[in-house]
Design a protein around this motif. Structure first.
Motif, mmCIF file in Angstrom:
data_model
loop_
_atom_site.group_PDB
_atom_site.id
_atom_site.type_symbol
_atom_site.label_atom_id
_atom_site.label_comp_id
_atom_site.label_asym_id
_atom_site.label_seq_id
_atom_site.Cartn_x
_atom_site.Cartn_y
_atom_site.Cartn_z
ATOM 1 N N UNK A 203 -10.610 29.444 49.503
ATOM 2 C CA UNK A 203 -9.682 28.584 50.237
ATOM 3 C C UNK A 203 -9.973 28.671 51.728
ATOM 4 N N UNK A 204 -9.701 27.571 52.421
ATOM 5 C CA UNK A 204 -9.953 27.494 53.865
ATOM 6 C C UNK A 204 -8.948 26.538 54.481
ATOM 7 N N UNK A 205 -8.345 26.977 55.582
ATOM 8 C CA UNK A 205 -7.488 26.086 56.349
ATOM 9 C C UNK A 205 -7.806 26.273 57.825
ATOM 10 N N UNK A 206 -8.121 25.167 58.489
ATOM 11 C CA UNK A 206 -8.432 25.204 59.912
ATOM 12 C C UNK A 206 -7.580 24.174 60.634
ATOM 13 N N UNK A 207 -6.967 24.579 61.724
ATOM 14 C CA UNK A 207 -6.132 23.689 62.519
ATOM 15 C C UNK A 207 -6.514 23.858 63.991
ATOM 16 N N UNK A 208 -6.767 22.727 64.656
ATOM 17 C CA UNK A 208 -7.085 22.772 66.091
ATOM 18 C C UNK A 208 -6.160 21.817 66.823
ATOM 19 N N UNK A 209 -5.513 22.327 67.855
ATOM 20 C CA UNK A 209 -4.553 21.542 68.628
ATOM 21 C C UNK A 209 -5.232 21.014 69.889
ATOM 22 N N UNK A 210 -5.459 19.696 69.946
ATOM 23 C CA UNK A 210 -6.050 19.070 71.124
ATOM 24 C C UNK A 210 -5.014 18.890 72.236
ATOM 25 N N UNK A 211 -3.788 18.534 71.831
ATOM 26 C CA UNK A 211 -2.701 18.335 72.792
ATOM 27 C C UNK A 211 -1.388 18.553 72.045
ATOM 28 N N UNK A 212 -0.266 18.302 72.706
ATOM 29 C CA UNK A 212 1.026 18.465 72.053
ATOM 30 C C UNK A 212 1.237 17.464 70.925
ATOM 31 N N UNK A 213 0.545 16.337 70.996
ATOM 32 C CA UNK A 213 0.743 15.281 69.990
ATOM 33 C C UNK A 213 -0.463 15.052 69.087
ATOM 34 N N UNK A 214 -1.572 15.730 69.333
ATOM 35 C CA UNK A 214 -2.786 15.489 68.548
ATOM 36 C C UNK A 214 -3.379 16.801 68.045
ATOM 37 N N UNK A 215 -3.622 16.858 66.742
ATOM 38 C CA UNK A 215 -4.324 18.017 66.195
ATOM 39 C C UNK A 215 -5.176 17.606 64.996
#
Length: 196
Positions: free
Chosen positions: A178-190
């Motif tokens: 299993x793999x989960x990756x999350x990247x936050x570009x800004x407060x409204x975009x990820x």
């Protein structure tokens, strides 16, 4: 019918930040008593032989009982400022009983009295799973990565007592990544990527 589920969680945090141990215990109970009626009229159109009429008028009674028990033990250990290792072991067991009886309508008696063995059965099954897994967690203000690998052994034991006596025993071995990756570009975009 009714469904009842509960979870009990115990978690301990050690003095070292990121080092934890937790134990989760779960129970599930289900019970269903269902009555069903089927009443259909079918007409099959045929040019050469004429139309064929067919009808079904049935009553069915189904009883279903289930019990499930599970426990999950998880240990986490920090391996740097932003990362953690995780070890886990899970065991779960479930038992389900199914009893279905179907009766066809008897016109002469004006009641559902003709027992239909083709649409009736009594079946019981037990399912046991063991899982042992490891995982890696990396977290910063913008990025979050969680990756893991689990080995699972499962065994199924099923018994049919009607309309004939039969048994089924199967075991399964699986490796579950299993793999989960999350990247936050800004407060409204990820961006989120999940693989299981």
């Amino acid at each position: 019918g009714y469904n009842f589920n509960n979870d009990l969680l115990y978690r301990h945090k050690f003095n070292r930040k990121g080092r934890t141990i937790s134990l989760n215990l779960g129970t599930g109970i289900t019970n269903r008593d269902r009555d069903s009626y089927v009443n259909t009229q079918s007409i099959y159109y045929q040019q050469a032989q004429g139309d064929i009429n067919d009808s079904v008028n049935q009553y069915g009674k189904a009883l279903t009982d289930g019990l499930s028990l599970s426990s999950n033990l998880v240990y986490t250990e920090p391996v740097g400022k932003n990362s953690q290792l995780q070890l886990s072991y899970t065991i779960s067991w479930s038992e389900n009983d199914n009893d279905k009886k179907t009766y066809n309508y008897a016109s002469d008696l004006q009641d559902y009295t003709q027992f239909d063995t083709l649409l009736s059965n009594i079946y019981n099954n037990n399912y046991l799973t063991h899982r042992i897994g490891t995982g890696y967690l990396y977290q910063t203000e913008k990025a979050n990565l969680n990756a893991g690998l689990t080995y699972q052994y499962a065994s199924l034991d099923g018994k049919t007592s009607f309309p004939f006596v039969d048994s089924t025993e199967r075991s399964f071995n699986n490796v579950l990544p299993n793999l989960m990756f999350n990247y936050k570009f800004s407060k409204t975009t990820n961006l989120r990527v999940v693989y299981r």
